[in-house]
Scaffold this motif. Structure first.
Motif, mmCIF file in Angstrom:
data_model
loop_
_atom_site.group_PDB
_atom_site.id
_atom_site.type_symbol
_atom_site.label_atom_id
_atom_site.label_comp_id
_atom_site.label_asym_id
_atom_site.label_seq_id
_atom_site.Cartn_x
_atom_site.Cartn_y
_atom_site.Cartn_z
ATOM 1 N N PRO A 16 0.672 -1.024 0.181
ATOM 2 C CA PRO A 16 -0.029 0.097 -0.091
ATOM 3 C C PRO A 16 0.643 1.371 0.043
ATOM 4 O O PRO A 16 0.550 2.433 -0.708
ATOM 5 C CB PRO A 16 -0.929 -0.118 1.116
ATOM 6 C CG PRO A 16 -1.033 -1.595 1.439
ATOM 7 C CD PRO A 16 0.520 -2.296 1.128
ATOM 8 N N GLU A 17 1.993 1.269 0.726
ATOM 9 C CA GLU A 17 2.714 2.418 0.731
ATOM 10 C C GLU A 17 3.325 2.810 -0.595
ATOM 11 O O GLU A 17 3.431 3.950 -0.808
ATOM 12 C CB GLU A 17 3.882 2.286 1.718
ATOM 13 C CG GLU A 17 3.537 2.164 3.355
ATOM 14 C CD GLU A 17 3.333 0.780 3.565
ATOM 15 O OE1 GLU A 17 3.330 0.342 4.829
ATOM 16 O OE2 GLU A 17 2.968 -0.208 2.700
ATOM 17 N N VAL A 18 3.691 1.909 -1.462
ATOM 18 C CA VAL A 18 4.114 2.159 -3.053
ATOM 19 C C VAL A 18 3.045 2.446 -3.684
ATOM 20 O O VAL A 18 3.187 3.369 -4.497
ATOM 21 C CB VAL A 18 4.690 0.816 -3.447
ATOM 22 C CG1 VAL A 18 5.180 0.946 -4.812
ATOM 23 C CG2 VAL A 18 5.960 0.554 -2.440
ATOM 24 N N ALA A 20 0.037 4.241 -2.969
ATOM 25 C CA ALA A 20 -0.525 5.332 -2.196
ATOM 26 C C ALA A 20 -1.917 5.390 -2.658
ATOM 27 O O ALA A 20 -2.693 4.503 -2.231
ATOM 28 C CB ALA A 20 0.235 6.400 -2.964
ATOM 29 N N ALA A 23 -4.096 2.190 -3.778
ATOM 30 C CA ALA A 23 -3.865 0.962 -3.145
ATOM 31 C C ALA A 23 -5.278 0.196 -3.108
ATOM 32 O O ALA A 23 -5.237 -1.070 -3.243
ATOM 33 C CB ALA A 23 -3.500 1.277 -1.770
ATOM 34 N N VAL A 73 9.668 4.980 -1.810
ATOM 35 C CA VAL A 73 8.936 4.759 -0.438
ATOM 36 C C VAL A 73 10.209 4.358 0.376
ATOM 37 O O VAL A 73 11.149 3.610 0.070
ATOM 38 C CB VAL A 73 7.981 3.647 -0.609
ATOM 39 C CG1 VAL A 73 7.518 3.335 0.915
ATOM 40 C CG2 VAL A 73 6.949 4.074 -1.566
ATOM 41 N N ASP A 74 10.368 4.997 1.672
ATOM 42 C CA ASP A 74 11.353 4.575 2.722
ATOM 43 C C ASP A 74 10.858 3.481 3.276
ATOM 44 O O ASP A 74 10.382 3.511 4.745
ATOM 45 C CB ASP A 74 11.466 6.058 3.479
ATOM 46 C CG ASP A 74 12.591 5.733 4.639
ATOM 47 O OD1 ASP A 74 13.402 4.577 4.374
ATOM 48 O OD2 ASP A 74 12.530 6.325 5.579
ATOM 49 N N LEU A 75 10.868 2.264 2.851
ATOM 50 C CA LEU A 75 10.565 1.041 3.466
ATOM 51 C C LEU A 75 11.457 -0.091 3.227
ATOM 52 O O LEU A 75 11.552 -0.315 1.938
ATOM 53 C CB LEU A 75 9.254 0.804 2.914
ATOM 54 C CG LEU A 75 8.448 -0.634 3.469
ATOM 55 C CD1 LEU A 75 8.264 -0.530 5.215
ATOM 56 C CD2 LEU A 75 7.217 -0.981 2.837
ATOM 57 N N TRP A 100 7.636 -8.882 2.293
ATOM 58 C CA TRP A 100 6.649 -8.063 2.956
ATOM 59 C C TRP A 100 5.458 -8.835 3.180
ATOM 60 O O TRP A 100 4.791 -8.505 4.257
ATOM 61 C CB TRP A 100 6.028 -6.801 1.540
ATOM 62 C CG TRP A 100 5.252 -5.907 2.162
ATOM 63 C CD1 TRP A 100 5.426 -4.947 3.155
ATOM 64 C CD2 TRP A 100 3.589 -6.131 2.087
ATOM 65 N NE1 TRP A 100 3.993 -4.522 3.165
ATOM 66 C CE2 TRP A 100 3.205 -5.060 2.546
ATOM 67 C CE3 TRP A 100 2.979 -6.780 1.001
ATOM 68 C CZ2 TRP A 100 1.903 -4.809 2.364
ATOM 69 C CZ3 TRP A 100 1.892 -6.841 1.007
ATOM 70 C CH2 TRP A 100 0.877 -5.663 1.793
ATOM 71 N N ARG A 104 3.971 -9.192 6.829
ATOM 72 C CA ARG A 104 2.522 -8.857 6.945
ATOM 73 C C ARG A 104 1.574 -10.019 7.651
ATOM 74 O O ARG A 104 0.839 -9.545 8.491
ATOM 75 C CB ARG A 104 1.952 -8.543 5.708
ATOM 76 C CG ARG A 104 0.500 -7.966 5.443
ATOM 77 C CD ARG A 104 -0.039 -7.904 4.234
ATOM 78 N NE ARG A 104 -1.442 -7.716 4.069
ATOM 79 C CZ ARG A 104 -2.122 -6.656 3.981
ATOM 80 N NH1 ARG A 104 -1.682 -5.311 4.431
ATOM 81 N NH2 ARG A 104 -3.479 -6.733 3.720
#
Length: 238
Positions: A16-18, A20, A23, A73-75, A100, A104
């Motif tokens: 989801p962070e990628v 945005a 998502a 994304v800082d992940l 990931w 999760r």
């Protein structure tokens, strides 16, 4: 032995962070992946192999790091628990998405990665899958998380543009995942066809067929669609 396997697509947009604001478009695929990965963990593996395409062929040790920094994304993610010392991000994006998904799902056990290069011979892929599943790492119960996409040529706006063959090929891939590859389609999937239709799952799926015991098993196809013109599949083999 292989006790269970999950087959999932590997677009970074699954994170989801990628994705945005986009998502929600993959919510159904994400939920199916959660179910498939959950089935693997429920089978009680001692080790989970995350398998997917990358530039080279070979294993990645527990704690290996992947990063979504290239996607803005800082992940960072790791295969299982992070290594005690800082390590370079070496996981290709397919394995990073798999790591990931495991995180999760709350997996706290051992995870290793296996990267397979495009064009790897089918027979070699099958043999590697058999070796990974046979407990030579000292782990008796093994799970697979198999990452890969189908054709990328389903629509005019797809990454590989429209190819009239793509829909039929994806249908055959889905049927193979639904039936434990009863007709051997995944095992014999042609490398040239995979390259022409931009299929990223070929090698990983072939490794799955090598790892599966032939005398029993059950399969469920949990998701099949082509958002963005790319064939995505989620399956559970137990």
């Amino acid at each position: 032995m292989l006790v269970a396997a999950a087959v999932c697509p590997c677009p970074p947009l699954l994170v989801p962070e990628v994705a945005a604001g986009a998502a929600p478009e993959l919510d159904a695929a994400r939920a199916a992946c959660d179910e498939a990965v959950g089935a693997v963990l429920a089978a009680g593996p001692d080790l989970v192999w995350v398998i997917g395409e990358g530039p080279a062929t070979g294993p990645h040790r527990p704690g290996s790091r992947g990063s979504f920094h290239p996607f803005g994304v800082d992940l960072d993610v790791h295969l299982g628990a992070p290594a005690e010392h800082a390590v370079e991000a070496t996981l290709p994006s397919s394995l990073a998405v798999g790591a990931w998904l495991l995180t999760r799902a709350g997996w706290a056990g051992e995870a290793r990665g296996y990267e397979v290069a495009p064009g790897s011979p089918a027979s070699g892929n099958v043999d590697v899958g058999e070796r990974l599943a046979d407990g030579r790492t000292g782990k008796e119960r093994v799970g697979f998380l198999v990452m890969g996409d189908g054709t990328a040529c389903r629509t005019l706006k797809a990454p590989g543009y429209l190819d009239e063959r793509a829909e039929d090929v994806d249908a055959r891939i889905a049927q193979a995942l639904r039936t434990l590859d009863a007709d051997g389609y995944l095992r014999s999937l042609d490398d040239r066809l995979a390259r022409e239709l931009k299929i990223s799952g070929r090698g990983a799926w072939q490794m799955l067929t090598g790892g599966r015991r032939k005398d029993h098993g059950a399969a469920r196809l949990l998701y099949e669609d082509a958002p963005y013109g790319v064939g995505y599949f989620v399956a559970s083999w137990t």
